[in-house]
Design an enzyme around this catalytic site. Structure first.
Site, PDB file in Angstrom:
ATOM      1  N   ASP A   1      14.014 -16.184  64.025  1.00 45.77           N
ATOM      2  CA  ASP A   1      13.897 -15.074  65.225  1.00 45.77           C
ATOM      3  C   ASP A   1      13.317 -13.830  64.998  1.00 45.77           C
ATOM      4  O   ASP A   1      13.226 -13.245  65.665  1.00 45.77           O
ATOM      5  CB  ASP A   1      15.301 -14.626  64.806  1.00 45.77           C
ATOM      6  CG  ASP A   1      16.886 -15.269  65.220  1.00 45.77           C
ATOM      7  OD1 ASP A   1      16.197 -15.591  66.402  1.00 45.77           O
ATOM      8  OD2 ASP A   1      17.840 -14.692  64.619  1.00 45.77           O
TER       9      ASP A   1
ATOM     10  N   GLN B   1      22.860 -16.048  61.580  1.00 44.05           N
ATOM     11  CA  GLN B   1      23.510 -15.130  62.584  1.00 44.05           C
ATOM     12  C   GLN B   1      24.536 -14.348  62.153  1.00 44.05           C
ATOM     13  O   GLN B   1      24.589 -13.427  61.711  1.00 44.05           O
ATOM     14  CB  GLN B   1      24.315 -16.153  63.240  1.00 44.05           C
ATOM     15  CG  GLN B   1      25.378 -16.202  63.875  1.00 44.05           C
ATOM     16  CD  GLN B   1      24.794 -16.240  65.632  1.00 44.05           C
ATOM     17  OE1 GLN B   1      23.647 -16.813  65.487  1.00 44.05           O
ATOM     18  NE2 GLN B   1      24.592 -14.740  66.777  1.00 44.05           N
TER      19      GLN B   1
ATOM     20  N   LYS C   1      22.386 -22.776  70.711  1.00 37.36           N
ATOM     21  CA  LYS C   1      21.223 -22.665  70.383  1.00 37.36           C
ATOM     22  C   LYS C   1      21.140 -24.288  69.781  1.00 37.36           C
ATOM     23  O   LYS C   1      20.373 -25.153  69.803  1.00 37.36           O
ATOM     24  CB  LYS C   1      20.958 -21.880  68.964  1.00 37.36           C
ATOM     25  CG  LYS C   1      20.949 -20.782  68.981  1.00 37.36           C
ATOM     26  CD  LYS C   1      21.018 -19.423  68.548  1.00 37.36           C
ATOM     27  CE  LYS C   1      21.005 -17.757  68.680  1.00 37.36           C
ATOM     28  NZ  LYS C   1      21.913 -17.443  67.816  1.00 37.36           N
TER      29      LYS C   1
END
Length: 322
Positions: A145, A120, A76
């Site tokens: 997200d 995460q 990422k």
């Protein structure tokens, strides 16, 4: 209007059709994600040109030091750097408490210079941490997200322009668009009902005017359901579960699975496969994503797109308040 990539896919697909289809056209996530990243880089360059010193900003919050999480995060951060996004990695130790994680999230929520925040998962802590609580603590306007209950609720109601869509389903939709096949009016089948893939994929297909069936572990007639699908999206987490002879001929098949199976011919002793049995499915499908190189690259690309979208919304909001 079809993109060049979509037109190329369609021409290749037509070339596969004679008296009977011999092999599916591969939908490359690597190629499509590059198109997305190139477009985003141009948009970021325009932002920086129009607003001196401005850069979209992303924070990746990690708890612990899992090797798989480190790999995902590095991917990422690399993608962000290529596009021009200012991405920061904040790592808390595995001794972090829930309150410490929440305080870190609140700090980013309140920082106007940060436009996107992802936590995460999984949270690798020796202490008990409620992942659902943590996810829902992210400001919905920075939840790139798309996993908070606010964004999930907006998606389920069809408010697609006022939410962040989870990255994997969003990437799947982009891959479907690349085929040139219209979703509207098609019968779509989604295998899996997870909050990250299956459930939002159902909503996204529905609000793009498909008739959608969701299948899961309790579905008794899975091959029959799959056989009705013009568009099939699989996120079941079971290696090569969907067989080629289940498919409707000419179907669009999107495989979200990532599974490791034994393979003595590989140095590692393993190889990566999807949830679809590729070698039989590509004899019957019209379009199919490979594993690896299909949905995976698109997930990262869509995270970048959500971050750039959040930065754009921030600029528009600031301009309207002047």
């Amino acid at each position: 209007m079809l993109s060049l990539a979509a037109l190329s896919l369609r021409l290749r697909a037509s070339g596969c059709q004679g008296s009977r289809r011999s092999i599916a056209t591969v939908i490359s996530g690597n190629e499509t994600s590059k198109l997305v990243r190139d477009r985003l880089k141009q948009e970021v360059d325009q932002m920086r040109s129009q607003f001196s010193g401005f850069r979209p900003s992303l924070v990746v919050l990690q708890v612990g030091d899992r090797d798989d999480s480190n790999l995902y995060i590095s991917t990422k951060l690399k993608a962000a750097a290529q596009i021009g996004i200012d991405a920061k990695h904040v790592r808390l130790p595995s001794t972090a408490t829930q309150d410490e994680v929440l305080r870190s999230i609140m700090s980013v929520n309140e920082n106007p210079s940060v436009h996107g925040l992802i936590v995460q998962l999984p949270l690798d802590s020796v202490n008990r941490i409620d992942a659902e609580l943590v996810t829902n603590s992210v400001n919905p306007e920075k939840d790139v997200d798309g996993l908070s209950c606010i964004n999930a609720g907006k998606l389920s109601r069809g408010d697609l322009n006022d939410c962040f869509i989870p990255c994997t389903p969003n990437g799947c939709m982009e891959l479907i668009r690349q085929t040139g096949v219209s979703v509207a009016g098609k019968h779509a089948v989604v295998i899996g009902r997870s909050k990250i893939v299956g459930a939002p994929m159902h909503d996204l297909l529905l609000w793009n005017h498909a008739t959608v069936t969701t299948c899961h572990s309790k579905t008794p007639d899975l091959p029959e359901q799959v056989g009705r699908a013009d568009i099939l999206v699989v996120g079941a987490g079971r290696a090569e579960m969907v067989r080629g002879d289940w498919l409707k001929e000419g179907a669009v098949v999107i495989d979200c699975g990532i599974n490791h199976v034994s393979d003595e011919t590989k140095a590692s002793g393993k190889r990566v496969v999807g949830d679809v049995h590729y070698s039989s499915a590509n004899q019957r499908a019209g379009f199919i994503t490979p594993v690896p190189g299909g949905v995976g690259p698109m997930t990262v690309a869509m995270l970048m797109e959500n971050t750039v979208t959040s930065a754009r919304r921030f600029l528009l909001k600031n301009q309207s308040q002047r």
